[in-house]
Each structure stands twice: as structure tokens, then as C-alpha cells.
Design an enzyme around this catalytic site. Structure first.
Site, PDB file in Angstrom:
ATOM      1  N   ASP A   1       0.866  -1.167   0.000  1.00 48.01           N
ATOM      2  CA  ASP A   1       0.000   0.000   0.000  1.00 48.01           C
ATOM      3  C   ASP A   1       0.911   1.227   0.000  1.00 48.01           C
ATOM      4  OD1 ASP A   1      -2.945   0.990   1.976  1.00 48.01           O
ATOM      5  OD2 ASP A   1      -2.100   1.725   0.094  1.00 48.01           O
ATOM      6  N   SER A   2       0.350   2.357  -0.445  1.00 45.93           N
ATOM      7  CA  SER A   2       1.206   3.519  -0.753  1.00 45.93           C
ATOM      8  C   SER A   2       1.491   4.399   0.454  1.00 45.93           C
ATOM      9  CB  SER A   2       0.508   4.384  -1.810  1.00 45.93           C
ATOM     10  OG  SER A   2      -0.810   4.676  -1.342  1.00 45.93           O
ATOM     11  N   GLY A   3       0.800   4.175   1.552  1.00 49.32           N
ATOM     12  CA  GLY A   3       1.108   4.938   2.749  1.00 49.32           C
ATOM     13  C   GLY A   3       0.120   6.035   3.064  1.00 49.32           C
ATOM     14  N   GLY A   4      -0.677   6.459   2.098  1.00 44.45           N
ATOM     15  CA  GLY A   4      -1.632   7.548   2.335  1.00 44.45           C
ATOM     16  C   GLY A   4      -2.539   7.231   3.505  1.00 44.45           C
ATOM     17  N   PHE A   5      -3.167   6.079   3.441  1.00 46.28           N
ATOM     18  CA  PHE A   5      -4.123   5.707   4.484  1.00 46.28           C
ATOM     19  C   PHE A   5      -3.430   5.622   5.843  1.00 46.28           C
ATOM     20  CE2 PHE A   5      -8.074   3.997   5.896  1.00 46.28           C
ATOM     21  CZ  PHE A   5      -7.767   3.083   6.897  1.00 46.28           C
TER      22      PHE A   5
ATOM     23  N   ASP B   1      -2.874   8.099  -2.708  1.00 44.57           N
ATOM     24  CA  ASP B   1      -4.219   8.655  -2.840  1.00 44.57           C
ATOM     25  C   ASP B   1      -4.578   9.356  -1.542  1.00 44.57           C
ATOM     26  OD1 ASP B   1      -4.185   6.263  -1.409  1.00 44.57           O
ATOM     27  OD2 ASP B   1      -6.314   5.920  -1.760  1.00 44.57           O
TER      28      ASP B   1
ATOM     29  N   GLN C   1     -11.542   6.813  -5.426  1.00 47.59           N
ATOM     30  CA  GLN C   1     -12.182   7.347  -4.232  1.00 47.59           C
ATOM     31  C   GLN C   1     -13.588   7.834  -4.602  1.00 47.59           C
ATOM     32  OE1 GLN C   1     -11.084   7.187  -1.180  1.00 47.59           O
ATOM     33  NE2 GLN C   1      -9.005   6.463  -1.599  1.00 47.59           N
TER      34      GLN C   1
ATOM     35  N   GLY D   1     -11.330   4.096   0.110  1.00 51.51           N
ATOM     36  CA  GLY D   1     -12.389   4.885   0.740  1.00 51.51           C
ATOM     37  C   GLY D   1     -13.536   4.075   1.292  1.00 51.51           C
TER      38      GLY D   1
ATOM     39  N   ASP E   1      -7.779  -7.382   1.334  1.00 49.26           N
ATOM     40  CA  ASP E   1      -6.778  -7.462   2.410  1.00 49.26           C
ATOM     41  C   ASP E   1      -7.428  -6.955   3.688  1.00 49.26           C
ATOM     42  OD1 ASP E   1      -6.351  -4.383   1.762  1.00 49.26           O
ATOM     43  OD2 ASP E   1      -5.382  -4.817   3.693  1.00 49.26           O
TER      44      ASP E   1
ATOM     45  N   CYS F   1     -10.921 -28.410  10.014  1.00 51.23           N
ATOM     46  CA  CYS F   1      -9.950 -27.423   9.510  1.00 51.23           C
ATOM     47  C   CYS F   1      -8.592 -28.099   9.411  1.00 51.23           C
ATOM     48  CB  CYS F   1      -9.873 -26.232  10.453  1.00 51.23           C
ATOM     49  SG  CYS F   1      -8.578 -25.043   9.978  1.00 51.23           S
TER      50      CYS F   1
ATOM     51  N   CYS G   1      -5.664 -26.757   9.280  1.00 50.99           N
ATOM     52  CA  CYS G   1      -4.512 -25.928   9.678  1.00 50.99           C
ATOM     53  C   CYS G   1      -3.751 -26.590  10.821  1.00 50.99           C
ATOM     54  CB  CYS G   1      -4.981 -24.525  10.071  1.00 50.99           C
ATOM     55  SG  CYS G   1      -5.512 -24.334  11.773  1.00 50.99           S
TER      56      CYS G   1
ATOM     57  N   CYS H   1      -5.555 -26.545  14.288  1.00 49.67           N
ATOM     58  CA  CYS H   1      -6.695 -27.454  14.490  1.00 49.67           C
ATOM     59  C   CYS H   1      -6.324 -28.927  14.402  1.00 49.67           C
ATOM     60  CB  CYS H   1      -7.788 -27.130  13.482  1.00 49.67           C
ATOM     61  SG  CYS H   1      -8.491 -25.496  13.722  1.00 49.67           S
TER      62      CYS H   1
ATOM     63  N   HIS I   1      -4.759 -20.149  12.306  1.00 45.62           N
ATOM     64  CA  HIS I   1      -6.089 -20.693  12.000  1.00 45.62           C
ATOM     65  C   HIS I   1      -6.930 -19.670  11.224  1.00 45.62           C
ATOM     66  CE1 HIS I   1     -10.081 -22.340  12.170  1.00 45.62           C
ATOM     67  NE2 HIS I   1     -10.470 -21.152  12.649  1.00 45.62           N
TER      68      HIS I   1
HETATM   69  N1  LIG Z   1      -4.108   3.612  -0.127  1.00 50.74           N
HETATM   70  C1  LIG Z   1      -5.272   3.323   0.495  1.00 50.74           C
HETATM   71  N2  LIG Z   1      -6.392   3.975   0.128  1.00 50.74           N
HETATM   72  C2  LIG Z   1      -7.589   3.722   0.714  1.00 50.74           C
HETATM   73  O1  LIG Z   1      -8.597   4.389   0.366  1.00 50.74           O
HETATM   74  C3  LIG Z   1      -7.646   2.725   1.770  1.00 50.74           C
HETATM   75  C4  LIG Z   1      -8.850   2.458   2.423  1.00 50.74           C
HETATM   76  C5  LIG Z   1      -8.837   1.548   3.469  1.00 50.74           C
HETATM   77  N3  LIG Z   1      -9.831   1.158   4.301  1.00 50.74           N
HETATM   78  C6  LIG Z   1      -9.258   0.340   5.180  1.00 50.74           C
HETATM   79  N4  LIG Z   1      -9.957  -0.175   6.193  1.00 50.74           N
HETATM   80  C7  LIG Z   1      -9.278  -0.929   7.213  1.00 50.74           C
HETATM   81  C8  LIG Z   1     -10.330  -1.273   8.195  1.00 50.74           C
HETATM   82  N5  LIG Z   1      -9.757  -2.153   9.179  1.00 50.74           N
HETATM   83  C9  LIG Z   1     -10.783  -3.130   9.561  1.00 50.74           C
HETATM   84  C10 LIG Z   1     -10.286  -4.050  10.641  1.00 50.74           C
HETATM   85  C11 LIG Z   1      -9.788  -3.263  11.839  1.00 50.74           C
HETATM   86  C12 LIG Z   1      -8.755  -2.237  11.428  1.00 50.74           C
HETATM   87  C13 LIG Z   1      -9.266  -1.360  10.317  1.00 50.74           C
HETATM   88  N6  LIG Z   1      -7.934   0.122   4.941  1.00 50.74           N
HETATM   89  C14 LIG Z   1      -7.636   0.889   3.862  1.00 50.74           C
HETATM   90  C15 LIG Z   1      -6.447   1.131   3.184  1.00 50.74           C
HETATM   91  C16 LIG Z   1      -6.452   2.062   2.134  1.00 50.74           C
HETATM   92  N7  LIG Z   1      -5.273   2.351   1.470  1.00 50.74           N
HETATM   93 ZN   LIG Z   2      -7.800 -24.286  11.941  1.00 54.53          ZN
END
Ligand SMILES: Nc1nc(=O)c2cc3nc(NCCN4CCCCC4)[nH]c3cc2[nH]1
Ligand SMILES: [Zn+2]
Length: 370
Positions: free
Chosen positions: A91-95, A145, A187, A214, A264, A302, A304, A307, A333
Site C-alpha cells: 500500500d502507498s502509505g496515504g491511508f 491517494d 475514491q 475509501g 486485504d 480445519c 490448519c 486445528c 487458523h
Molecule cells: N491507499 C489506500 N487507500 C484507501 O482508500 C484505503 C482504504 C482503506 N480502508 C481500510 N480499512 C481498514 C479497516 N480495518 C478493519 C479491521 C480493523 C482495522 C481497520 N484500509 C484501507 C487502506 C487504504 N489504502
Molecule cells: Zn484451523
């Protein structure tokens, strides 16, 4: 070709396909465990491989801060550094900047902020995000982004859309690594008109893959599920579609149904470290005293290593004793659970029975989601 993508089967909007990358072949739909700081927390690369993981995710922001992207490059790149020889998406780091750093200031030039580690002043521009990921040597690199919070007003989302388009163009211009593929990120929040405008501009730039950003940023699962079908089809049908940061098992199946190929999320590993295990009958909490004498595995059937070797009673003990092995075994698991869910989804799509498969899983998870 640094990337090829072939859709092999379709079942409604759902598709099963194959993505080929410099470090290997990936069957889609695919779940990518998160390895933020060059490790899938608590698991050795061999455990990750044995669980069937095809591709993992790394983070530009974290690795640029520590140990440093130039050091990773000097040491042979991220694959060699962490002894992972299969594909990596970064990932690019923005988030991460917006969710971790302090004193973040964003302009069209990029983001300035203070490191969450030592408070030092830093800057992340589209050009720097490209350079970091080229130093890391990931197979897929995300453009920089701007991801607004879920409930942001339309003018904030509109600014993020405009800036994300501007930054995608600058990332594309700056990118020179032929063996690395850049994905653009759409976005627009839950505003379909803004999503359409953003997608149109980015699709015209002809990236090899596209992501929906987003989402999973506080908008709530219902709003995300409602927006997914219309947003997913804005992304080119013949290219990989990646839904970032998603999600719970039910969110993955909603994404697959909408035509998403890649996911992811930290959920399987973060919840595993916190004694929560995903099962076909919903999540279970291994710290609960009801597991104290339970000789059954976390999930019968399972395959794994958790398990097939240990009982719920043992896992209960490990978490009660705060032993390191607890988080490792449940992360293993949970990753295995997510991968098997995707493998079953691929199989169901090939057999033309994905909706029945999805309905069956939702019925079994009914009322027990987290
Ligand atoms: N470059 C970038 N742009 C996004 O709009 C973005 C949107 C995202 N939205 C999430 N949500 C993560 C939600 N996560 C759910 C489990 C608990 C911790 C937070 N991760 C993201 C990563 C992202 N990375
Ligand atoms: Zn398992």
C-alpha cells in the site's frame, strides 16, 4: 509482462481468475494477509506458505520509517529481507499517514506529518511513494491517494477525488520499474457520481489494475455493501479489482458477489492475537471459560496446524497464561479460515453456484458476526 490477469469463470458478477506476477501465480478471488512491518505478525514465512497464502500485503509508510526503504533496497529488497518468495502488494502509505501520523497537513504537493515513532518531520508525495515501493520491490505498488473518512461531506470527498486523480497521474509518470505493476485507487465515498468521475479519469490512464479505496473507513457495512455492486463495475472488467481494507468474512463474500477479485484486512491476524477465532458457525472467543475443558479443535475439519494438533482447552490455557504461542496459533487458523473461504468461493463460481454458497455461509454465521 509484469502482470497478466485472466478471468476464467463467471457466475453473475462474481468471477474466478488467475493473476500472474513476477513472484508467482495468484488464483482469484484472493485474500491477502497483512504483513505491515515485513512480517505477518507472529508467523514465519513457512507457516504462511503452509497455510496456502499466495500473496501478502506490506506498507510503504511503516517500512520507509523503519527500517528505511533504502536499507531494504541495499539488503536485496523486501522479498529477500523477509524471506518471502511469493508476490507482495504494498500500500502507498496515504491511508496509514492519515490514520497513524500526527500533525498531518495535506496539499496538492503531498502530505507532511510527524512520524508516529519518533516525531520527526516527514513528507510523503506521489513521487516519494513511488520511490519507496520501487526500493521495496513489491510486485504490485499502489498509487498515493487521499482517503477521506467515511462520513466526510461531499466537498471533502470531492477534494480527495480531485487530488487522488492528480496524484495517480504523477505516480504513473514517476514509475520506472518494469517488473512492478502500479494499481490506481478510486475514491468517492458512497457518492456514486463522484465514484464514476474518479473511475473515468483513472481508467483513461490505463493502469494494469484498479482498487476501490475509501471503504471500511466508518461508513458502516450496510452502506458499503449497498455501494459495492455499482462501484465494482466502474473498474475495467478485464483487469484485477481490489477492495482495500476489507474485511469480515461476510464482507468478502459481498465483495466477490459484486465482482471484486482481491481483498486485504488485518482482521484474521489482529483478532487471532486477541483470542477470537473465525469458524463456519461464527466467531468464538477462546478466553471464554467454556473452552477450559474442551478437547475439540478450534474448528473440526480445519486442516490448519492449529486445528490438527491442539485443542480449544490448550488454546484457552495459552491465552490465560499470556503465552506467545496463543496469538501465533489463532492467527494461523484465522488466515487459513480466510484462505479456505476464498478457495470455496472460487470453487462455487466455477460450479455456477456462488449465490447458494454465499447464502449458506451467511445462514450459518447468522447473528454471530463481529
Ligand atoms: N491507499 C489506500 N487507500 C484507501 O482508500 C484505503 C482504504 C482503506 N480502508 C481500510 N480499512 C481498514 C479497516 N480495518 C478493519 C479491521 C480493523 C482495522 C481497520 N484500509 C484501507 C487502506 C487504504 N489504502
Ligand atoms: Zn484451523
Amino acid at each position: 509482462m509484469a502482470l497478466t490477469f485472466t478471468v476464467q469463470h463467471r457466475d453473475g458478477a462474481a468471477r474466478a481468475g488467475v493473476l500472474t506476477l513476477p513472484h508467482g501465480r495468484v488464483e482469484t478471488p484472493v485474500f491477502m494477509p497483512v504483513g505491515t512491518q515485513a512480517t505477518v505478525k507472529g508467523l514465519t514465512p513457512d507457516m504462511v506458505r503452509r497455510a496456502g497464502v499466495q500473496i501478502i500485503l506490506g506498507n510503504t509508510y511503516h517500512l520507509a520509517l523503519r527500517p528505511g526503504d533504502t536499507l531494504v533496497a541495499e539488503l536485496g529488497g523486501l522479498h529477500r529481507f523477509m524471506a518471502w518468495d511469493r508476490p507482495i502488494l504494498t500500500d502507498s502509505g496515504g491511508f496509514q499517514v492519515f490514520s497513524l501520523a500526527t500533525q498531518v497537513k495535506i496539499t496538492d504537493r503531498g502530505a507532511t506529518f510527524r512520524s508516529h515513532i519518533d516525531g520527526s518531520p516527514l513528507e510523503l508525495t506521489p513521487e516519494r511513494a513511488v520511490e519507496i515501493q520501487q526500493n521495496l520491490g513489491s510486485d504490485i505498488a499502489m498509487v498515493l491517494d487521499q482517503c477521506p473518512p467515511g462520513a466526510a461531506p461531499d466537498d471533502v470527498i470531492r477534494t480527495a477525488v480531485r487530488r487522488s486523480i492528480l496524484w495517480a497521474e504523477r505516480c504513473k509518470t514517476h514509475h520506472t520499474r518494469a517488473d512492478q505493476s502500479q494499481f490506481a485507487i478510486v475514491q468517492g465515498g458512497t457518492n456514486l457520481a463522484l465514484r464514476e468521475e474518479c473511475a473515468r479519469e483513472l481508467v483513461a490512464m490505463d493502469f494494469p489494475g484498479y482498487a476501490l479505496g475509501g471503504f471500511s473507513v466508518g461508513e458502516g457495512p450496510e452502506a458499503m455493501h449497498a455501494a459495492l455492486p455499482a462501484c465494482a463495475v466502474l473498474l475495467p472488467d478485464a483487469k484485477p479489482r481490489y477492495l482495500m481494507g476489507v474485511g469480515r468474512p461476510e464482507d468478502l463474500l459481498a465483495g466477490v458477489a459484486a465482482g471484486i477479485d482481491m481483498f486485504d484486512c488485518v482482521m484474521p491476524t489482529r483478532n487471532g492475537r486477541n483470542a477470537l477465532a473465525f469458524t463456519d458457525d461464527g466467531p468464538i472467543r477462546l478466553r471464554n471459560a467454556k473452552h477450559r475443558r474442551d478437547t475439540a479443535p478450534v474448528e473440526s475439519g480445519c486442516p490448519c496446524d492449529c486445528c490438527t494438533t491442539f485443542s480449544r482447552a490448550y488454546l484457552h490455557h495459552l491465552f490465560a497464561a499470556d503465552e506467545m504461542l496463543g496469538p501465533t496459533l489463532l492467527s494461523l487458523h484465522n488466515v487459513s479460515y480466510y484462505l479456505r473461504l476464498m478457495a470455496s468461493a472460487r470453487e462455487a463460481i466455477r460450479g455456477g453456484r456462488f449465490e447458494a454458497f454465499r447464502a449458506g455461509r451467511l445462514a450459518r454465521w447468522e447473528g454471530r458476526s463481529i
